[in-house]
Scaffold this motif. Sequence first.
Motif, PDB file in Angstrom:
ATOM      1  N   LEU A 221       0.825  -1.218   0.000  1.00  0.00           N
ATOM      2  CA  LEU A 221       0.000   0.000   0.000  1.00  0.00           C
ATOM      3  C   LEU A 221       0.858   1.265   0.000  1.00  0.00           C
ATOM      4  O   LEU A 221       0.447   2.296  -0.527  1.00  0.00           O
ATOM      5  CB  LEU A 221      -0.949  -0.002   1.205  1.00  0.00           C
TER       6      LEU A 221
ATOM      7  N   LYS B  27       1.844   1.574  -3.631  1.00  0.00           N
ATOM      8  CA  LYS B  27       0.670   2.008  -4.402  1.00  0.00           C
ATOM      9  C   LYS B  27       0.346   3.472  -4.125  1.00  0.00           C
ATOM     10  O   LYS B  27      -0.065   4.204  -5.031  1.00  0.00           O
ATOM     11  CB  LYS B  27      -0.525   1.123  -4.086  1.00  0.00           C
ATOM     12  N   ALA B  28       0.518   3.906  -2.886  1.00  0.00           N
ATOM     13  CA  ALA B  28       0.255   5.303  -2.549  1.00  0.00           C
ATOM     14  C   ALA B  28       1.230   6.234  -3.261  1.00  0.00           C
ATOM     15  O   ALA B  28       0.840   7.291  -3.775  1.00  0.00           O
ATOM     16  CB  ALA B  28       0.330   5.501  -1.036  1.00  0.00           C
TER      17      ALA B  28
ATOM     18  N   GLN C 186       0.273   6.284  -6.906  1.00  0.00           N
ATOM     19  CA  GLN C 186      -0.939   7.072  -7.114  1.00  0.00           C
ATOM     20  C   GLN C 186      -0.618   8.561  -7.183  1.00  0.00           C
ATOM     21  O   GLN C 186      -1.183   9.289  -8.014  1.00  0.00           O
ATOM     22  CB  GLN C 186      -1.940   6.806  -5.987  1.00  0.00           C
TER      23      GLN C 186
ATOM     24  N   GLU D   6      -5.633   9.106   1.204  1.00  0.00           N
ATOM     25  CA  GLU D   6      -6.417   7.948   1.641  1.00  0.00           C
ATOM     26  C   GLU D   6      -5.601   6.658   1.641  1.00  0.00           C
ATOM     27  O   GLU D   6      -5.661   5.861   2.582  1.00  0.00           O
ATOM     28  CB  GLU D   6      -7.655   7.790   0.749  1.00  0.00           C
ATOM     29  N   LEU D   7      -4.834   6.423   0.570  1.00  0.00           N
ATOM     30  CA  LEU D   7      -4.034   5.198   0.510  1.00  0.00           C
ATOM     31  C   LEU D   7      -2.955   5.165   1.590  1.00  0.00           C
ATOM     32  O   LEU D   7      -2.609   4.101   2.106  1.00  0.00           O
ATOM     33  CB  LEU D   7      -3.395   5.044  -0.870  1.00  0.00           C
ATOM     34  N   HIS D   8      -2.428   6.334   1.928  1.00  0.00           N
ATOM     35  CA  HIS D   8      -1.418   6.407   2.981  1.00  0.00           C
ATOM     36  C   HIS D   8      -2.029   6.008   4.326  1.00  0.00           C
ATOM     37  O   HIS D   8      -1.429   5.253   5.098  1.00  0.00           O
ATOM     38  CB  HIS D   8      -0.852   7.821   3.052  1.00  0.00           C
TER      39      HIS D   8
ATOM     40  N   ASP E 182      -4.716   4.159   4.623  1.00  0.00           N
ATOM     41  CA  ASP E 182      -4.998   2.720   4.472  1.00  0.00           C
ATOM     42  C   ASP E 182      -3.787   1.891   4.882  1.00  0.00           C
ATOM     43  O   ASP E 182      -3.913   0.853   5.554  1.00  0.00           O
ATOM     44  CB  ASP E 182      -5.363   2.389   3.016  1.00  0.00           C
TER      45      ASP E 182
END
Length: 319
Positions: free
Chosen positions: A167, A170-171, A174, A305-307, A309
């Motif tokens: 994640l 992915k962050a 993103q 948000e991904l961070h 997550d």
Amino acid sequence: MSMAPNTGVLLVNLGTPDAPTPKAVRAFLGEFLHDHRVVDMTRWLWCPILHGVILPVRSPKVAKLYQSVWMDDGSPLMVHSVRQVKALQERLNVPVELGMTYGNPSLRHGMSSLLEQGVEKVIVLPLYPQYSGTTSAAVFDGLAKACKSLSTIPSIDFIRDYYQHPLYIKALAQKVRAHWDKHGQDYLLCSYHGIPKRYADNGDVYPQHCEHTTRLLAQELGLNDSQIGMSYQSIFGREEWLQPYTAKTLEALPTQGTKRINVMTPAFSVDCLETLEEIAVECRDIFIEAGGDSYQYIECLNDSELHIDMMVDLVNTSL
């Protein structure tokens, strides 16, 4: 996954001056640069240099730099860190406190606040993706020192690093894709905070972690070696630090035909002086003066948000 009862989270970052003034900056730098993890010189040699030369000379200069990035609600590092705490607490529905290795709120303050809320187990999350003795280990030392003055010590889980967490990667990707969607794709330079090369030679795994993060990000974005690179910034003192240096890299890229670049700082979890002033402003000037055409900085993960997550997953996994 629901959290166990009586569990709390301590988010940790480096710290920041209380105000963009020479006095506040001097107090902060004095604490930071006095840590043996950060500067390992013999104290009788280092302290006179620090207090007699470095702090009097650098504090006013650094204060002006802080003034250039200071936000309405305070230091960028503090503003973004508080937002992270709020977002994480909403997601986990347990006490989450902020503690800084240097400055305020201190690690002791963060731990005490959690204990006052009935917490018996603390998950400590230093927001340093890549482990280094100068950062993650300094948190561990500070935590041990903070606990010395506590009458009750909670059970502690310490999250050492997350440089390869899916994640996290992915962050980062993103952030890059969102930037490219608006501005187009350019060469991507990942600039990491530097450490003295001697530290790595003595066993600090930081450079391997940085290299691993860069490889994973390249894979996630589908980039080859001609489209992405990495370097090390924030060099201090005269000894050799990890290379390649960011400034030297930016000077060389235009002569090698790369005149449009994006720069991001994967080792920083929030925007701060080093990202907003050194990378976004100083390094841009270096690149443009060397013949570059376009230089754009990609912001840190902050409270995206991904961070958040990823933080939730790290905390839940540690349970």
